[in-house]
Design an enzyme around this catalytic site. Structure first.
Site, mmCIF file in Angstrom:
data_model
loop_
_atom_site.group_PDB
_atom_site.id
_atom_site.type_symbol
_atom_site.label_atom_id
_atom_site.label_comp_id
_atom_site.label_asym_id
_atom_site.label_seq_id
_atom_site.Cartn_x
_atom_site.Cartn_y
_atom_site.Cartn_z
ATOM 1 C CD GLU A 127 -8.528 18.961 -0.504
ATOM 2 O OE1 GLU A 127 -7.273 18.877 -0.637
ATOM 3 O OE2 GLU A 127 -9.175 19.987 -0.792
ATOM 4 C CG ASP A 178 -4.469 1.154 5.230
ATOM 5 O OD1 ASP A 178 -4.857 1.010 6.399
ATOM 6 O OD2 ASP A 178 -4.791 2.119 4.520
ATOM 7 C CD GLU A 180 -2.044 6.155 2.942
ATOM 8 O OE1 GLU A 180 -2.687 7.043 2.332
ATOM 9 O OE2 GLU A 180 -2.573 5.107 3.353
ATOM 10 C CG ASP A 206 -1.937 1.155 1.152
ATOM 11 O OD1 ASP A 206 -2.652 1.246 0.138
ATOM 12 O OD2 ASP A 206 -2.003 1.961 2.095
ATOM 13 C CG HIS A 210 -6.611 5.564 4.777
ATOM 14 N ND1 HIS A 210 -6.885 4.776 3.685
ATOM 15 C CD2 HIS A 210 -7.806 5.963 5.254
ATOM 16 C CE1 HIS A 210 -8.199 4.712 3.503
ATOM 17 N NE2 HIS A 210 -8.774 5.438 4.454
#
Length: 244
Positions: A62, A168, A14, A12, A163
């Site tokens: 965001e 994750d 980010e 995963d 997250h």
């Protein structure tokens, strides 16, 4: 015959921002965290690769609301080029398991090309399995994000308030193994890890020692009471399924 080792890396990332109408990189968004856990023959090994990255651009507000990774936190972290070779060596030859794989693979290939314009795309040295595609086949027309799948497969994700790539990836490994038939044996060890781990996180599980589970047998009195209950069922229903 030698044992075949099926190596998977659940991955995963980010990023500084989310994809928009014309793709994830049109505003120059970058990877800021990579988290991977290793699975061999459907067993989590405890080895992982985890790193935070300095993106040389601000994190969108965001995106910060999603993962909580701030510009200030990232300012002293390595740049992608400093960890790229170690990252490639960790994932090379593995089957990558990624939820919504085009998003992460797109970012990875973008970073690889910025680091080395001659670097081949990820899918030339890894195979890729998209667990979101798999979930949509299993549960068509339903929501299939990671939180929903955790609820569906009774997987504890209570620590996932924000997250995070490593957390994750660990949760996705549990989800993927559940979706594809379950894990035959938990055999995690503390990570010795060839990957870098700047956050100090180690993935640990309790090994399942099925042969150590106590077996409690019914007493003679309990067996007699059980037979009495079956007699009553047979008398009232005309037959007893448990005696067929």
């Amino acid at each position: 015959m030698s044992e075949v080792h099926q190596r998977q890396v659940v991955l995963d990332t980010e990023t500084t921002g989310m994809n928009q109408d014309v793709g994830p990189h049109w505003e120059g968004h970058r990877i800021i965290e990579i988290g991977c856990v290793e699975v061999i023959n459907r067993r989590l090994t405890g080895r992982h690769f985890h790193v935070y990255l300095q993106p040389d651009r601000p994190v969108d507000p965001e995106a910060f609301e999603v993962h909580g990774i701030s510009d200030d936190f990232l300012k002293d972290k390595p740049r992608f080029g400093e960890v790229a070779q170690d990252f490639i060596e960790f994932i090379r030859g593995a089957e990558l398991v990624i939820h919504n794989a085009p998003f992460d693979i797109g970012f990875m290939d973008f970073e690889f090309r910025m680091w080395n314009p001659q670097q081949p795309s990820t899918e030339t040295f890894c195979s890729v399995t998209d667990s979101l595609v798999l979930a949509r086949r299993m549960f068509p027309g339903k929501r299939n994000n990671l939180d929903v799948l955790c609820d569906r497969f009774f997987i504890d994700n209570s620590g996932r308030t924000l997250h995070g790539a490593l957390l994750d990836a660990e949760i996705l490994a549990d989800v993927y193994l559940a979706m594809t038939g379950g894990q035959t044996k938990l055999n995690l060890v503390a990570s010795g890890g060839d990957g870098s781990d700047t956050g100090g996180n180690e993935i640990r599980r309790l090994a399942l020692a099925a042969d150590a589970l106590p077996v409690i047998r019914a007493s003679g009195e309990e067996l007699q009471a059980h037979e009495g209950r079956l007699d009553l069922v047979e008398k009232k229903g005309g037959h007893c399924l448990w005696r067929q």
